[in-house]
Design a protein around this motif. Structure first.
Motif, mmCIF file in Angstrom:
data_model
loop_
_atom_site.group_PDB
_atom_site.id
_atom_site.type_symbol
_atom_site.label_atom_id
_atom_site.label_comp_id
_atom_site.label_asym_id
_atom_site.label_seq_id
_atom_site.Cartn_x
_atom_site.Cartn_y
_atom_site.Cartn_z
ATOM 1 N N ALA A 57 -11.960 -5.772 -0.260
ATOM 2 C CA ALA A 57 -11.860 -4.574 0.166
ATOM 3 C C ALA A 57 -10.622 -4.327 0.928
ATOM 4 C CB ALA A 57 -12.959 -3.630 0.671
ATOM 5 N N LEU A 58 -10.312 -5.262 1.906
ATOM 6 C CA LEU A 58 -9.179 -4.886 2.832
ATOM 7 C C LEU A 58 -8.091 -5.695 1.938
ATOM 8 C CD1 LEU A 58 -10.563 -6.876 6.266
ATOM 9 C CD2 LEU A 58 -10.399 -4.196 5.468
ATOM 10 N N ASP A 59 -8.132 -6.896 1.263
ATOM 11 C CA ASP A 59 -7.050 -7.339 0.465
ATOM 12 C C ASP A 59 -6.709 -6.251 -0.682
ATOM 13 O OD1 ASP A 59 -7.097 -9.622 1.830
ATOM 14 O OD2 ASP A 59 -8.373 -10.523 0.214
ATOM 15 N N GLU A 60 -7.630 -5.564 -1.214
ATOM 16 C CA GLU A 60 -7.073 -4.534 -2.227
ATOM 17 C C GLU A 60 -6.314 -3.538 -1.412
ATOM 18 O OE1 GLU A 60 -9.251 -1.571 -5.598
ATOM 19 O OE2 GLU A 60 -10.658 -2.436 -3.797
ATOM 20 N N PHE A 61 -6.798 -3.008 -0.529
ATOM 21 C CA PHE A 61 -5.819 -1.670 0.099
ATOM 22 C C PHE A 61 -4.631 -2.462 0.823
ATOM 23 C CE2 PHE A 61 -5.083 0.721 3.729
ATOM 24 C CZ PHE A 61 -4.614 1.934 3.283
ATOM 25 N N TYR A 62 -4.774 -3.317 1.363
ATOM 26 C CA TYR A 62 -3.487 -3.542 2.131
ATOM 27 C C TYR A 62 -2.471 -4.248 1.275
ATOM 28 C CZ TYR A 62 -5.639 -2.616 6.605
ATOM 29 O OH TYR A 62 -6.249 -1.877 7.610
ATOM 30 N N ALA A 63 -2.859 -4.729 0.152
ATOM 31 C CA ALA A 63 -1.918 -4.968 -0.988
ATOM 32 C C ALA A 63 -0.955 -3.886 -1.632
ATOM 33 C CB ALA A 63 -2.625 -5.752 -2.038
ATOM 34 N N LEU A 64 -1.551 -2.544 -1.055
ATOM 35 C CA LEU A 64 -0.625 -1.409 -1.610
ATOM 36 C C LEU A 64 0.543 -1.286 -0.896
ATOM 37 C CD1 LEU A 64 -3.769 1.246 -1.787
ATOM 38 C CD2 LEU A 64 -2.564 0.125 -3.786
ATOM 39 N N PRO A 65 1.538 -0.543 -1.776
ATOM 40 C CA PRO A 65 2.937 -0.419 -1.163
ATOM 41 C C PRO A 65 2.630 0.506 0.128
ATOM 42 C CG PRO A 65 2.956 -0.087 -3.412
ATOM 43 C CD PRO A 65 1.425 -0.272 -3.132
ATOM 44 N N LEU A 66 3.663 0.561 1.088
ATOM 45 C CA LEU A 66 3.556 1.319 2.257
ATOM 46 C C LEU A 66 3.376 2.571 2.183
ATOM 47 C CD1 LEU A 66 3.297 0.909 5.432
ATOM 48 C CD2 LEU A 66 5.885 0.796 5.562
ATOM 49 N N ASP A 67 4.145 2.888 1.253
ATOM 50 C CA ASP A 67 4.364 4.700 0.927
ATOM 51 C C ASP A 67 2.914 5.052 0.632
ATOM 52 O OD1 ASP A 67 6.863 4.890 1.972
ATOM 53 O OD2 ASP A 67 7.809 4.775 -0.056
ATOM 54 N N THR A 68 2.509 4.212 -0.361
ATOM 55 C CA THR A 68 1.056 4.680 -0.834
ATOM 56 C C THR A 68 -0.040 4.600 0.385
ATOM 57 O OG1 THR A 68 1.471 3.619 -3.042
ATOM 58 C CG2 THR A 68 -0.849 3.931 -2.538
ATOM 59 N N LYS A 69 -0.026 3.576 1.223
ATOM 60 C CA LYS A 69 -1.140 3.600 2.292
ATOM 61 C C LYS A 69 -0.842 4.758 3.066
ATOM 62 C CE LYS A 69 0.130 -0.867 3.053
ATOM 63 N NZ LYS A 69 0.140 -2.108 3.729
#
Length: 343
Positions: A57-69
């Motif tokens: 779950a951590l890897d999935e979320f933190y791999a998103l582009p910064l603007d998406t996060k």
């Protein structure tokens, strides 16, 4: 030599654990809590699949582009996404960094919601609704599984701590039956292209945790450091299969610092100007918002005034205001002096 002891808590995890085995665990926890203030627990009963789900779950979320996060940011609230360098943990003690909001971790925070306690009129400020990232569909189910597992372990530990302090079984029950539980999932990195590390940039500034106890999963990348009683920093890494547990301010106040809310920080290694990625997930077991933190029976100091009573909600609010807004809290003098004297 500075060591964080390893304690097998399986006798408390198993229903009807043997009394002599539990007594040994309680003594070991008392030694750790009055000494280092950190302990590694094994025999905690959490299945490996829950840990694997969390890391995925951590890897999935933190791999998103910064603007998406950043779409999941909630300024001023202890929920949702926190971008790098938007917080300063040392300010929860009133110790300012040169660049105040300078901690380079990013984080995602979820916690207890008021809707989880039907029939109670709970303040939304202490029990806000969670934000879940729809851009990472596997995130919520895996995080909720881990949240439930960490919550169970925290309550098992509180039962063991109750025995270790010589209190009646269930002593804390009325203070934690609608506990503010918070899971903060950290990723130590910087956005693509931001690789020049200058000044006093830190992974996570020196701080104590705010509540009763913290159950921490962390990968085995170096970075976590613990401050000993003589003001020296020591590196700490979890053993295979172990969870790190440390006490928060509430337990230190209850015991008038006989048990330590130990100062710690995180500075992951830097190689060739790049931070070696490190992940962790801290489950904060903080207690009911209206529970009063005051000295336990038998722990009041004879030669000076102890900590003044304060509710869990007021204590958390003051600490979070320091971390997120740079407003130094009152009453953190003891911890701040330890940080400023560290070497």
């Amino acid at each position: 030599m500075f060591t964080v002891p390893i304690v097998d808590i399986s006798s408390y995890v198993a229903p009807g654990g043997a009394a002599d085995e539990r007594a040994l665990v309680a003594r070991s926890l008392d030694d750790a809590c009055s000494g280092v203030g950190f302990v590694q627990i094994v025999g905690h009963g959490i299945d490996r699949s829950a840990i694997d789900g969390l890391t995925s779950a951590l890897d999935e979320f933190y791999a998103l582009p910064l603007d998406t996060k950043k779409r999941y940011t909630r300024p001023g609230e202890n929920r949702g996404y926190s971008p790098p360098k938007s917080e300063s943990l040392s300010m929860s003690l009133g110790v300012a960094a040169a660049n105040q909001m300078n901690d380079f971790y990013e984080a995602f925070t979820v916690g207890s919601e008021w809707t989880g306690f039907p029939g109670l009129d709970l303040p939304a400020a202490s029990y806000p609704a969670n934000t879940w990232p729809d851009a990472a569909p596997g995130f919520r189910p895996a995080v909720e599984t881990w949240f439930g597992a960490a919550r169970s372990v925290s309550r098992i530990l509180l039962a063991a701590f109750t025995d270790a302090l010589g209190l009646e079984p269930g002593y804390f029950d009325a203070m934690v039956d609608h506990s503010i539980d918070v899971l903060k999932m950290n990723n130590y990195t910087l956005p693509e292209g931001e690789i020049e590390l200058t000044g006093e940039l830190t992974g996570m500034g020196a701080h104590t945790d705010f509540g009763i106890l913290t159950v921490l999963w962390a990968d085995q990348v170096p970075g976590l450091q613990v401050l000993d009683h003589e003001g020296r920093w020591h590196d700490v890494q979890p053993a295979d299969g172990a969870l790190l547990v440390n006490l928060g301010d509430a337990m230190a106040r209850w015991t008038d610092d006989r048990w330590r809310s130990t100062v710690h920080r995180v500075d992951p290694p830097v190689i060739d100007g790049r931070i070696i990625r490190r992940r962790s997930a801290a489950f904060f077991f903080d207690g009911n918002h209206d529970a009063v933190i005051q000295t336990l029976p038998g722990h009041a100091p004879a030669d000076r005034a102890g900590y003044p009573p304060i509710t869990v909600a007021d204590h958390l609010q003051a600490k979070l205001a320091g971390m997120k807004s740079g407003i130094a809290p009152d009453g953190a003098d003891r911890e701040a002096r330890r940080v400023l004297a560290a070497r």
